[in-house]
Write a protein that holds these residues in place. Structure first.
Motif, PDB file in Angstrom:
ATOM      1  N   VAL A 117      -2.987  -4.780  -4.634  1.00 49.80           N
ATOM      2  CA  VAL A 117      -3.088  -5.141  -3.004  1.00 49.80           C
ATOM      3  C   VAL A 117      -3.351  -6.005  -3.143  1.00 49.80           C
ATOM      4  O   VAL A 117      -3.565  -6.972  -1.853  1.00 49.80           O
ATOM      5  CB  VAL A 117      -2.514  -3.781  -2.462  1.00 49.80           C
ATOM      6  N   PRO A 126      -1.146  -2.116   4.187  1.00 49.33           N
ATOM      7  CA  PRO A 126      -0.721  -3.460   2.557  1.00 49.33           C
ATOM      8  C   PRO A 126      -0.624  -2.313   1.391  1.00 49.33           C
ATOM      9  O   PRO A 126       0.029  -2.429   0.434  1.00 49.33           O
ATOM     10  CB  PRO A 126      -1.175  -4.853   2.745  1.00 49.33           C
ATOM     11  N   ASN A 127      -1.390  -1.617   1.790  1.00 49.91           N
ATOM     12  CA  ASN A 127      -1.708   0.025   1.394  1.00 49.91           C
ATOM     13  C   ASN A 127      -1.321   0.836   1.165  1.00 49.91           C
ATOM     14  O   ASN A 127      -0.658   1.565   0.177  1.00 49.91           O
ATOM     15  CB  ASN A 127      -3.161   0.425   1.617  1.00 49.91           C
ATOM     16  N   TRP A 172       4.283  -3.287  -4.584  1.00 54.46           N
ATOM     17  CA  TRP A 172       4.668  -4.461  -4.077  1.00 54.46           C
ATOM     18  C   TRP A 172       4.857  -5.365  -5.260  1.00 54.46           C
ATOM     19  O   TRP A 172       4.055  -5.193  -6.123  1.00 54.46           O
ATOM     20  CB  TRP A 172       2.998  -5.659  -3.410  1.00 54.46           C
ATOM     21  N   LYS A 182       8.498  -5.058  -0.601  1.00 54.54           N
ATOM     22  CA  LYS A 182       7.082  -3.571  -0.648  1.00 54.54           C
ATOM     23  C   LYS A 182       8.453  -2.900  -1.184  1.00 54.54           C
ATOM     24  O   LYS A 182       9.674  -3.367  -0.812  1.00 54.54           O
ATOM     25  CB  LYS A 182       6.849  -3.480   0.478  1.00 54.54           C
TER      26      LYS A 182
END
Length: 151
Positions: free
Chosen positions: A121, A94-95, A99, A67
């Motif tokens: 994502v 993760p948002n 990535w 990330k």
């Protein structure tokens, strides 16, 4: 922009691997995108391993998700960090991150790093699952490229 990471020679960087899953790491101060390892006390843990043993490349490479944040200078001179997050940026959301995916290939007898930035994502859980199941690296790369083309 100055980096707070220690300076290492190219030879030393060849040995930078996640202590948990042995995946290659881009920087020592980042966590592992494959297994979620975080670098708490990393330098203290590795002081006894100051002279790393030479390791052969794993035969079943699975690449490494990582990330990162993207910074852009706006017209008014301020720096904006993307993805935009209202409030506190959560390390496990993760948002809240951009990535990427990196891996190594052998070119003329020398290992070269390759990467794909801006991995969607929505593809992250599937990529992690593919890595855990031992799917060949080429199939993971093809999946990422296909998922990026669906924009």
């Amino acid at each position: 922009m100055a980096s707070s990471a220690p300076n290492f020679s190219r030879q030393q960087l060849d040995y930078v691997r996640c202590p948990s899953c042995e995946s290659p790491l881009l920087k020592l101060d980042d966590g592992c995108g494959v297994c979620g390892w975080t670098p708490e006390n990393f330098l203290e843990e590795n002081q006894e391993a100051a002279a790393p043993k030479q390791q052969s490349k794993p035969s079943k490479q699975k690449g490494c998700l990582y990330k990162y944040l993207e910074s852009k200078k706006l017209k008014d001179g301020t720096i904006a960090t993307y993805p935009r997050v209202i409030g506190h940026r959560e390390s496990d959301n993760p948002n809240h991150w951009r990535w990427g995916f990196n891996w190594e290939i052998k070119v003329n007898g020398e290992w070269k790093g390759r990467s794909i930035n801006s991995v969607p994502v929505g593809a992250i859980p599937m990529i992690k699952s593919m890595q855990n199941q031992g799917v060949p690296l080429e199939e993971i790369i093809a999946f990422i490229k296909k998922s990026k083309a669906k924009k």
